[in-house]
Design an enzyme around this catalytic site. Structure first.
Site, short mmCIF file in Angstrom:
data_model
loop_
_atom_site.label_atom_id
_atom_site.label_comp_id
_atom_site.label_asym_id
_atom_site.label_seq_id
_atom_site.Cartn_x
_atom_site.Cartn_y
_atom_site.Cartn_z
N ARG A 195 -4.92 2.38 35.28
CA ARG A 195 -6.12 2.16 34.82
C ARG A 195 -7.21 3.28 34.47
O ARG A 195 -8.15 3.52 33.97
CB ARG A 195 -7.09 1.36 35.88
CG ARG A 195 -7.22 1.94 37.28
CD ARG A 195 -8.32 1.23 38.44
NE ARG A 195 -7.70 -0.07 38.53
CZ ARG A 195 -8.17 -0.92 39.56
NH1 ARG A 195 -9.53 -0.60 40.07
NH2 ARG A 195 -7.54 -2.07 39.66
N GLU A 239 -1.28 9.99 45.13
CA GLU A 239 -1.13 8.67 45.69
C GLU A 239 -0.49 7.62 44.67
O GLU A 239 -0.49 7.74 43.77
CB GLU A 239 -2.59 8.23 45.86
CG GLU A 239 -3.53 9.15 46.80
CD GLU A 239 -5.07 9.00 46.91
OE1 GLU A 239 -5.67 9.40 47.66
OE2 GLU A 239 -5.56 8.16 45.92
N ARG A 278 -1.77 4.33 39.55
CA ARG A 278 -1.79 3.09 39.90
C ARG A 278 -0.57 2.23 39.10
O ARG A 278 -0.22 2.58 37.88
CB ARG A 278 -3.16 2.50 39.55
CG ARG A 278 -4.22 3.17 40.65
CD ARG A 278 -5.58 2.49 40.49
NE ARG A 278 -5.38 0.96 40.80
CZ ARG A 278 -5.78 0.46 41.87
NH1 ARG A 278 -6.55 1.37 42.85
NH2 ARG A 278 -5.86 -0.81 42.09
N HIS A 337 -4.18 9.32 41.65
CA HIS A 337 -3.54 8.26 42.01
C HIS A 337 -2.95 7.49 40.85
O HIS A 337 -3.60 6.99 40.09
CB HIS A 337 -4.76 7.25 42.71
CG HIS A 337 -4.06 5.90 43.10
ND1 HIS A 337 -4.85 5.15 43.79
CD2 HIS A 337 -2.93 5.25 42.89
CE1 HIS A 337 -4.22 3.91 43.96
NE2 HIS A 337 -2.95 4.18 43.71
N THR A 394 -9.40 1.17 46.59
CA THR A 394 -8.45 0.87 47.76
C THR A 394 -9.34 0.20 48.70
O THR A 394 -10.25 0.87 49.26
CB THR A 394 -7.69 2.13 48.13
OG1 THR A 394 -7.14 2.80 47.18
CG2 THR A 394 -6.68 1.75 49.20
N GLU A 422 -3.09 9.92 56.53
CA GLU A 422 -4.53 10.10 56.04
C GLU A 422 -5.35 8.75 56.63
O GLU A 422 -5.04 7.54 56.10
CB GLU A 422 -4.67 10.25 54.45
CG GLU A 422 -6.11 10.28 54.21
CD GLU A 422 -6.04 10.54 52.57
OE1 GLU A 422 -7.26 10.38 51.93
OE2 GLU A 422 -5.09 10.89 51.80
N HIS A 424 -11.80 8.44 51.72
CA HIS A 424 -12.26 7.21 51.37
C HIS A 424 -13.67 7.05 51.46
O HIS A 424 -14.06 6.80 52.81
CB HIS A 424 -11.57 5.92 51.70
CG HIS A 424 -11.79 4.73 50.88
ND1 HIS A 424 -11.07 4.79 49.69
CD2 HIS A 424 -12.48 3.50 50.94
CE1 HIS A 424 -11.47 3.76 48.89
NE2 HIS A 424 -12.31 3.04 49.61
N ASN A 447 -9.90 14.64 44.34
CA ASN A 447 -9.49 13.63 43.71
C ASN A 447 -10.12 13.42 42.24
O ASN A 447 -11.25 13.26 42.00
CB ASN A 447 -9.65 12.24 44.17
CG ASN A 447 -8.93 10.96 43.63
OD1 ASN A 447 -8.99 11.02 42.41
ND2 ASN A 447 -8.14 10.48 44.36
N GLY A 492 -13.19 11.99 46.15
CA GLY A 492 -13.24 12.18 44.67
C GLY A 492 -14.42 11.53 44.09
O GLY A 492 -14.95 12.19 43.38
N ARG A 515 -13.23 4.93 26.82
CA ARG A 515 -13.42 5.00 25.34
C ARG A 515 -12.23 4.67 24.84
O ARG A 515 -11.97 5.20 23.70
CB ARG A 515 -14.40 6.05 24.87
CG ARG A 515 -15.94 6.05 24.82
CD ARG A 515 -16.45 5.17 24.01
NE ARG A 515 -17.69 5.12 23.99
CZ ARG A 515 -18.59 5.74 23.24
NH1 ARG A 515 -17.80 6.62 22.31
NH2 ARG A 515 -19.68 5.63 23.20
N HIS A 521 -11.37 10.03 38.51
CA HIS A 521 -12.50 9.19 37.82
C HIS A 521 -13.05 10.18 36.42
O HIS A 521 -13.77 9.60 35.48
CB HIS A 521 -13.52 9.04 38.45
CG HIS A 521 -13.31 8.14 39.61
ND1 HIS A 521 -12.86 6.90 39.12
CD2 HIS A 521 -13.23 7.98 40.97
CE1 HIS A 521 -12.70 6.06 40.16
NE2 HIS A 521 -13.01 6.62 41.33
#
Length: 260
Positions: A48, A69, A44, A42, A100, A150, A212, A6, A234, A17, A9
């Protein structure tokens, strides 16, 4: 056992920034060369980290299958149906959450979830459901015609952290007033629940993934469960890539998974 990396990040760091680096797209070849079998992202509702532009570029550029996701938000479902990734994993989403917090409740929103599943399947996109390791949720996943589940490993990961690290002595403590013996029993019970859930899901014809909170310290016990065919990891990989580089971070995780 396959590893899905994943890369959300990487985009989280970019958005800190609000500029154009680091670019998640640059991770694709590194993941492939390091032995990852899948890219997971993901999209979202609040965008974000990963955004629509990222999703399109990643799907169009990745040599590896892409697992997106997402929630059952109609706009999100339509965007992803148009982009056609290899697979969609439907997850619960709360805009106030840090990450999550648990699996889908397939009974609470069954009509909307079924509508999203049907839309994805009609667009030739495989569907996985991110659920807690509960027999009733697994049975409902099969009834809803999902290809895969999952299993949410967050409780297992939190128990492992509380028992085996100093986390419970920091401001991020997870459990209050629980002694080590009790934590150890809770961890043992959670591993059995994940194992039994995996066996049951496979027996009724569902592929099983897990994810997760998995990291270099706790992944081994989950990797031992032969019914699980894929792990999606991730945060731990991206966090460790700061110190050892992304390729080495992925290779180290692959080695741990393959050791069992």
């Amino acid at each position: 056992m396959k590893l899905g990396v994943n890369i959300d990040h990487i985009a989280t760091l970019r958005e800190a920034r609000a500029i154009n680096e680091p670019d998640p797209l640059m991770a694709l070849n590194i993941c492939k060369n390091a032995g990852a079998e899948q890219i997971t992202i993901h999209l979202r509702e609040d965008r974000r980290h990963i955004d629509d532009f990222d999703v399109r570029r990643i799907i169009e550029s990745s040599f590896l299958p892409v697992n997106v996701e997402c929630s059952i938000n109609e706009n999100i479902v339509n965007i992803i149906s148009d982009l056609k990734p290899h697979r969609v994993t439907i997850v619960p989403e709360n805009r106030d959450e840090v990450t999550t917090e648990g699996g889908l409740d397939l009974f609470k929103n069954s009509d909307k979830i079924k509508k999203a599943i049907d839309t994805f399947l009609d667009n030739d996109i495989a569907v996985s459901l991110f659920i807690d390791p509960e027999i009733s949720q697994i049975e409902e996943s099969k009834k809803l015609n999902a290809d895969m589940i999952e299993l949410h490993t967050g409780k297992y990961a939190n128990l492992f952290l509380a028992l085996n690290t100093n986390l419970n002595h920091t401001k991020h403590k997870l459990f209050e007033n629980i002694d080590r013996k009790t934590l150890s029993k809770m961890l043992e019970d959670e591993i059995k629940i994940i194992k039994d859930s995996s066996v049951f899901a496979k027996d009724i014809g569902l592929e099983v993934a897990a994810g997760h909170g998995l990291n270099y310290q706790n992944v081994t016990e989950i990797a031992k469960i032969k019914e699980i065919v894929e792990l999606n990891i991730g945060h731990s990989i991206i966090a460790n890539s700061i110190f050892m580089g992304l390729e080495n971070a992925i290779k180290e995780m692959k080695n741990l998974i393959n050791l069992v």
